[in-house]
Design an enzyme around this catalytic site. Structure first.
Site, PDB file in Angstrom:
ATOM      1  N   ILE A  70       1.765   2.018   3.714  1.00 19.50           N
ATOM      2  CA  ILE A  70       2.001   3.433   4.773  1.00 19.50           C
ATOM      3  C   ILE A  70       0.923   2.889   6.399  1.00 19.50           C
ATOM      4  O   ILE A  70       1.142   3.672   6.955  1.00 19.50           O
ATOM      5  CB  ILE A  70       1.424   5.184   4.545  1.00 19.50           C
ATOM      6  N   SER A  71       0.766   2.125   5.447  1.00 16.85           N
ATOM      7  CA  SER A  71      -0.541   1.551   6.925  1.00 16.85           C
ATOM      8  C   SER A  71       0.405   0.705   8.339  1.00 16.85           C
ATOM      9  O   SER A  71       1.392  -0.063   8.169  1.00 16.85           O
ATOM     10  CB  SER A  71      -1.446   0.128   5.868  1.00 16.85           C
ATOM     11  N   PRO A  72      -0.309   1.324   9.351  1.00 14.63           N
ATOM     12  CA  PRO A  72       0.394   1.187  10.672  1.00 14.63           C
ATOM     13  C   PRO A  72       0.299  -0.682  10.579  1.00 14.63           C
ATOM     14  O   PRO A  72       1.455  -1.300  11.257  1.00 14.63           O
ATOM     15  CB  PRO A  72       0.531   1.881  11.391  1.00 14.63           C
TER      16      PRO A  72
END
Length: 215
Positions: free
Chosen positions: A27-29
């Protein structure tokens, strides 16, 4: 590094391949903004990659970090400026306020682990597919149909979404512990076999230079 072995009159060159431990969160941008740059660098240098999805929120809590929503307003505002800049620089679409963030990253992480252990598709494409689903496609990567679609797009059997869930959960927990022990505190994080550490997609150029021997 090359080592010359001498056995009688026979001289052989043995090439030791570089290795990279890749710690990331689905989920890390910033993992999204890394694209498949790591895979390009690894291919260039003949390096191997160990894909290690981790529980980023646990890593934050263990290493002095805090979730984005709980950060000081100065950091929140900086992130809001930095993400669109980096996305534009890399020509990647980005929704700064995605519909499904944060979500449970464990199911997609289990899928990456199962794909690594039992599949023969493109792991780099799979990781990027999950992060792109969050940050550009407004999809909930905790849902089975989204996970299966990402697996299929990356060349994996969609049934891997449910493969060896217990083993994948154990490996996910181990990855998280290994991350903290190795000095990881954010994502993406790259560690070479010589313990050279790189935090963030904007350090991929430095990783390339280190593997080239220029740094």
């Amino acid at each position: 590094m090359r080592l010359l072995l001498v056995t009688g009159l026979i001289h052989k060159k043995v090439t030791f391949m570089a290795h990279i431990d890749y710690f990331f969160a689905t989920i890390s941008p910033f993992t999204y903004l890394a694209g498949t740059g790591l895979e390009d660098i690894a291919q260039k240098h003949g390096a191997t990659i160990a894909y290690k999805p981790m529980d980023l929120m646990t890593v934050f809590g263990r290493t002095g970090g805090v979730p984005p929503k709980d950060r000081h307003i100065s950091r929140i505002e900086m992130r809001a400026q930095e993400l669109p800049r980096q996305a534009k620089k890399r020509k990647l679409p980005l929704n700064l306020q995605p519909a499904f963030f944060p979500v449970n990253m464990a199911p997609s992480s289990y899928a990456v682990i199962a794909a690594s252990n039992y599949g023969d598709g493109d792991l780099g494409a799979l990781v990027h597919g999950f992060t792109r689903a969050v940050w550009a496609e407004e999809k909930d990567i905790s849902q089975p149909e989204v996970i299966e679609a990402c697996l299929k797009t990356a060349g994996f059997d969609p049934s891997l979404a449910d493969k060896d869930m217990i083993g994948s959960a154990e490996q996910y927990a181990k990855n998280t512990e290994d991350a903290v022990a190795a000095g990881v505190f954010g994502a993406p994080f790259y560690i070479t076999d010589k313990d050279q550490r790189f935090w963030g997609q904007d350090r991929l150029e430095d990783l390339d230079l280190v593997l080239s021997g220029a740094l």
